[in-house]
Design a protein around this motif. Structure first.
Motif, PDB file in Angstrom:
ATOM      1  N   GLY A 192       0.866  -1.804   0.284  1.00 59.79           N
ATOM      2  CA  GLY A 192       0.035   0.203   0.206  1.00 59.79           C
ATOM      3  C   GLY A 192       0.778   1.425  -0.119  1.00 59.79           C
ATOM      4  O   GLY A 192       0.108   2.315   0.029  1.00 59.79           O
ATOM      5  N   ILE A 193       2.367   1.382  -0.120  1.00 52.75           N
ATOM      6  CA  ILE A 193       3.289   2.618   0.234  1.00 52.75           C
ATOM      7  C   ILE A 193       2.718   2.518  -1.620  1.00 52.75           C
ATOM      8  O   ILE A 193       3.063   2.429  -2.677  1.00 52.75           O
ATOM      9  CB  ILE A 193       4.661   2.109  -0.049  1.00 52.75           C
ATOM     10  CG1 ILE A 193       4.401   1.330   2.078  1.00 52.75           C
ATOM     11  CG2 ILE A 193       5.033   3.001   0.376  1.00 52.75           C
ATOM     12  CD1 ILE A 193       5.946   1.279   2.556  1.00 52.75           C
ATOM     13  N   GLN A 194       2.881   3.814  -1.917  1.00 50.14           N
ATOM     14  CA  GLN A 194       2.624   4.513  -3.302  1.00 50.14           C
ATOM     15  C   GLN A 194       4.373   5.477  -3.708  1.00 50.14           C
ATOM     16  O   GLN A 194       4.993   5.106  -2.469  1.00 50.14           O
ATOM     17  CB  GLN A 194       1.879   6.045  -3.642  1.00 50.14           C
ATOM     18  CG  GLN A 194       0.406   5.700  -3.159  1.00 50.14           C
ATOM     19  CD  GLN A 194       0.160   7.036  -2.521  1.00 50.14           C
ATOM     20  OE1 GLN A 194      -0.713   7.660  -3.751  1.00 50.14           O
ATOM     21  NE2 GLN A 194      -0.753   7.890  -2.154  1.00 50.14           N
ATOM     22  N   ILE A 195       4.560   5.285  -4.843  1.00 50.07           N
ATOM     23  CA  ILE A 195       5.761   5.495  -5.206  1.00 50.07           C
ATOM     24  C   ILE A 195       6.254   7.230  -6.150  1.00 50.07           C
ATOM     25  O   ILE A 195       5.554   7.110  -7.025  1.00 50.07           O
ATOM     26  CB  ILE A 195       6.155   4.560  -6.272  1.00 50.07           C
ATOM     27  CG1 ILE A 195       5.903   2.740  -5.505  1.00 50.07           C
ATOM     28  CG2 ILE A 195       7.578   4.481  -6.978  1.00 50.07           C
ATOM     29  CD1 ILE A 195       7.361   2.034  -4.331  1.00 50.07           C
ATOM     30  N   THR A 221       5.452   0.150 -13.668  1.00 51.58           N
ATOM     31  CA  THR A 221       4.421   0.172 -12.689  1.00 51.58           C
ATOM     32  C   THR A 221       3.237   0.786 -11.557  1.00 51.58           C
ATOM     33  O   THR A 221       3.305   0.827 -10.492  1.00 51.58           O
ATOM     34  CB  THR A 221       5.884  -0.131 -11.509  1.00 51.58           C
ATOM     35  OG1 THR A 221       6.183   1.062 -11.382  1.00 51.58           O
ATOM     36  CG2 THR A 221       6.905  -1.454 -11.578  1.00 51.58           C
ATOM     37  N   ASN A 222       2.694   1.177 -12.862  1.00 53.01           N
ATOM     38  CA  ASN A 222       2.031   2.348 -11.787  1.00 53.01           C
ATOM     39  C   ASN A 222       2.493   3.573 -11.001  1.00 53.01           C
ATOM     40  O   ASN A 222       1.500   3.504  -9.561  1.00 53.01           O
ATOM     41  CB  ASN A 222       0.678   2.032 -11.653  1.00 53.01           C
ATOM     42  CG  ASN A 222      -0.275   1.494 -13.338  1.00 53.01           C
ATOM     43  OD1 ASN A 222      -0.554   1.678 -13.471  1.00 53.01           O
ATOM     44  ND2 ASN A 222      -1.043  -0.320 -12.322  1.00 53.01           N
ATOM     45  N   ALA A 223       3.920   4.061 -11.031  1.00 54.42           N
ATOM     46  CA  ALA A 223       4.531   4.988  -9.697  1.00 54.42           C
ATOM     47  C   ALA A 223       3.594   6.438  -9.756  1.00 54.42           C
ATOM     48  O   ALA A 223       3.185   6.433 -11.490  1.00 54.42           O
ATOM     49  CB  ALA A 223       5.388   4.433 -10.352  1.00 54.42           C
ATOM     50  N   GLU A 224       3.474   6.202  -9.013  1.00 52.93           N
ATOM     51  CA  GLU A 224       2.361   7.802  -8.845  1.00 52.93           C
ATOM     52  C   GLU A 224       3.364   8.981  -9.540  1.00 52.93           C
ATOM     53  O   GLU A 224       2.530  10.255  -9.763  1.00 52.93           O
ATOM     54  CB  GLU A 224       2.312   8.029  -7.361  1.00 52.93           C
ATOM     55  CG  GLU A 224       1.365   7.076  -6.760  1.00 52.93           C
ATOM     56  CD  GLU A 224       0.906   5.902  -7.013  1.00 52.93           C
ATOM     57  OE1 GLU A 224       0.221   4.544  -6.296  1.00 52.93           O
ATOM     58  OE2 GLU A 224       2.512   5.264  -6.385  1.00 52.93           O
ATOM     59  N   LYS A 228       4.685  11.425 -23.756  1.00 52.38           N
ATOM     60  CA  LYS A 228       4.236  10.281 -24.446  1.00 52.38           C
ATOM     61  C   LYS A 228       4.217   8.645 -23.551  1.00 52.38           C
ATOM     62  O   LYS A 228       3.527   7.626 -24.298  1.00 52.38           O
ATOM     63  CB  LYS A 228       5.175  10.291 -25.564  1.00 52.38           C
ATOM     64  CG  LYS A 228       4.759  11.836 -26.527  1.00 52.38           C
ATOM     65  CD  LYS A 228       5.564  11.495 -27.451  1.00 52.38           C
ATOM     66  CE  LYS A 228       6.105  13.302 -28.329  1.00 52.38           C
ATOM     67  NZ  LYS A 228       6.386  12.801 -29.462  1.00 52.38           N
ATOM     68  N   ILE A 229       4.602   8.866 -22.748  1.00 49.98           N
ATOM     69  CA  ILE A 229       4.736   7.633 -22.021  1.00 49.98           C
ATOM     70  C   ILE A 229       4.608   6.770 -20.734  1.00 49.98           C
ATOM     71  O   ILE A 229       3.703   6.686 -20.498  1.00 49.98           O
ATOM     72  CB  ILE A 229       6.785   7.144 -22.101  1.00 49.98           C
ATOM     73  CG1 ILE A 229       7.450   6.952 -23.162  1.00 49.98           C
ATOM     74  CG2 ILE A 229       6.869   5.701 -21.093  1.00 49.98           C
ATOM     75  CD1 ILE A 229       8.843   7.035 -22.956  1.00 49.98           C
ATOM     76  N   TYR A 230       4.405   8.509 -20.078  1.00 50.83           N
ATOM     77  CA  TYR A 230       4.349   8.745 -18.279  1.00 50.83           C
ATOM     78  C   TYR A 230       2.679   8.888 -18.344  1.00 50.83           C
ATOM     79  O   TYR A 230       2.955   9.900 -18.504  1.00 50.83           O
ATOM     80  CB  TYR A 230       5.476   8.484 -17.638  1.00 50.83           C
ATOM     81  CG  TYR A 230       4.878   9.136 -16.657  1.00 50.83           C
ATOM     82  CD1 TYR A 230       4.769   7.492 -15.277  1.00 50.83           C
ATOM     83  CD2 TYR A 230       5.018  10.213 -15.723  1.00 50.83           C
ATOM     84  CE1 TYR A 230       4.490   7.430 -14.608  1.00 50.83           C
ATOM     85  CE2 TYR A 230       4.855   9.896 -14.539  1.00 50.83           C
ATOM     86  CZ  TYR A 230       4.331   8.923 -13.521  1.00 50.83           C
ATOM     87  OH  TYR A 230       4.028   8.561 -11.704  1.00 50.83           O
ATOM     88  N   SER A 231       2.081   8.330 -17.633  1.00 49.10           N
ATOM     89  CA  SER A 231       0.788   9.138 -17.586  1.00 49.10           C
ATOM     90  C   SER A 231       0.110  10.239 -15.758  1.00 49.10           C
ATOM     91  O   SER A 231      -0.234  10.680 -15.756  1.00 49.10           O
ATOM     92  CB  SER A 231      -0.701   7.976 -17.866  1.00 49.10           C
ATOM     93  OG  SER A 231      -0.188   7.138 -16.803  1.00 49.10           O
ATOM     94  N   GLY A 232       1.326   9.790 -15.276  1.00 52.33           N
ATOM     95  CA  GLY A 232       0.998   9.899 -14.039  1.00 52.33           C
ATOM     96  C   GLY A 232       1.802  11.652 -13.600  1.00 52.33           C
ATOM     97  O   GLY A 232       2.435  12.094 -14.596  1.00 52.33           O
ATOM     98  N   GLN A 233       2.321  12.251 -11.883  1.00 52.88           N
ATOM     99  CA  GLN A 233       2.702  13.329 -12.331  1.00 52.88           C
ATOM    100  C   GLN A 233       4.088  13.161 -11.814  1.00 52.88           C
ATOM    101  O   GLN A 233       4.894  11.728 -11.421  1.00 52.88           O
ATOM    102  CB  GLN A 233       1.815  13.748 -10.399  1.00 52.88           C
ATOM    103  CG  GLN A 233       0.549  13.675  -9.790  1.00 52.88           C
ATOM    104  CD  GLN A 233       0.262  13.914  -9.391  1.00 52.88           C
ATOM    105  OE1 GLN A 233      -0.128  15.030  -8.996  1.00 52.88           O
ATOM    106  NE2 GLN A 233       0.673  12.870  -8.461  1.00 52.88           N
ATOM    107  N   LEU A 234       4.563  14.325 -12.585  1.00 49.95           N
ATOM    108  CA  LEU A 234       6.181  14.628 -13.198  1.00 49.95           C
ATOM    109  C   LEU A 234       6.661  15.942 -12.185  1.00 49.95           C
ATOM    110  O   LEU A 234       5.901  16.566 -11.427  1.00 49.95           O
ATOM    111  CB  LEU A 234       5.687  15.528 -14.206  1.00 49.95           C
ATOM    112  CG  LEU A 234       6.296  14.247 -15.950  1.00 49.95           C
ATOM    113  CD1 LEU A 234       6.854  15.148 -17.181  1.00 49.95           C
ATOM    114  CD2 LEU A 234       6.932  12.893 -14.975  1.00 49.95           C
TER     115      LEU A 234
END
Length: 334
Positions: free
Chosen positions: A95-98, A144-147, A175-181
């Motif tokens: 349950g730890i976000q990344i 890995t769905n990293a946040e 283009k590759i990653y859909s999470g937060q930068l």
């Protein structure tokens, strides 16, 4: 009258909950030669961390070398793509976000902010190499769905001399990653970073000097924070982006708040209380601010029982009074 009392009670509860809203309570989960297992994750859970920064590494031979070497069989397991993925998977299982935070190490520990190529050809080679490094781990972050994904750490000369490259790189990552930068700017660099509008967080490695004193008091360090805190808040307001401490921490030694960025092997006297007080002040000054997202304490080793301790003057809070400071603060803002 009874309904008015209920309304006031609800407003009070809302006020308290908004002050204690959830923050990013993170640890910098240090790469190791070993695979991570549940016994390595349990101490992270015990302190109440809800995030971990996983940090694969690339290596550069010197400050003018145009090549980033990464994901090789000569690296520690945790520094490679396979290792980073294994760390992420077991942390997420708990349950730890990344935040995936690929970093560069320059031979002999020279400061990455001074990386500066000698020619246009070398800059192009270095850009191509760095882009390959960052896009490799952007794919891993997506897989890995990293946040959160951090596109660089303390690279001021590279950013200053090649701003067009960075804008292009951000587009390629998107283009590759859909999470937060974010980008991890050094404490004395972040005001000059030219692409905050393209980030989701203003990332700062928060090693701000707070006091010249050998054993600064809590009040000394609170006063020392004020000018830095004002500037951070102003930038957040100007950009409409939250501040994220991509790294923060203090060594357990005398003069801990004088030059918090020091990573040398000095034999300065162990001072556990100053480290604990400095962390306490940081939480008190920032974690209740609505423009502040949270942060990642530097640093946390996977072999908890063998890390830190009362004779250690390094950064880790493990097995020191600072660990209890973390645990209390993380529980309050989780």
């Amino acid at each position: 009258m009874r309904s008015l009392g209920l309304l006031l009670l609800c407003l009070l509860q809302f006020s308290c909950s908004s002050q204690n809203e959830s923050k990013i309570n993170g640890v910098s989960f240090v790469a190791n030669p070993d695979r991570a297992n549940q016994s390595h994750v349990n101490p992270v859970l015990d302190i109440g961390a809800n995030y971990a920064a996983v940090m694969p590494f690339g290596f550069v031979r010197n400050l003018q070398d145009p090549g980033v070497i990464f994901d090789t069989d000569r690296q520690w397991f945790g520094e490679t793509k396979v290792g980073a993925k294994q760390y992420i998977e077991i942390l997420k299982k708990n349950g730890i976000q990344i935040m995936v935070k690929p970093q560069i190490w320059v031979w002999r520990g020279e400061f990455t902010g001074d990386l500066l190529m000698n020619s246009e050809d070398d800059w192009v080679k270095f850009e191509n190499s760095y882009e390959k490094f960052i896009l490799t781990y952007a794919r891993l972050a997506q897989e890995t769905n990293a946040e959160i994904y951090c596109i660089g750490t303390e690279l001021e000369e590279f950013v200053k001399h090649r701003p067009e490259f960075w804008h292009k790189l951000i587009g390629e990552v998107r283009k590759i990653y859909s999470g937060q930068l974010t980008y991890a700017a050094n404490w004395d660099e972040y005001k000059r970073t030219p692409f905050w509008e393209d980030m989701d967080f203003i990332g700062v490695d928060a090693y701000f000097p707070l006091s010249e004193m050998r054993e600064p008091s809590v009040d000394d360090m609170k006063k020392g924070w004020q000018k830095w805190k004002t500037a951070l808040k102003e930038l957040s307001n100007t950009t409409d982006k939250p501040i994220l401490f991509t790294e923060f921490g203090y060594r357990s030694m005398d003069y801990t708040a004088k030059k918090p960025w020091l990573v040398d092997r000095n034999e300065m006297a162990v001072n556990l209380q100053s480290q604990a007080d400095a962390l306490k002040v940081t939480f008190e000054e920032f974690w209740k601010e609505d423009w502040f997202a949270g942060g990642f304490v530097w640093k946390w080793f996977i072999h908890h029982e063998d890390s830190g301790g009362v004779e250690d003057n390094r950064f880790t809070p493990q097995n020191k009074p600072a660990q209890e400071v973390l645990k209390k603060a993380f529980s309050e803002f989780n």
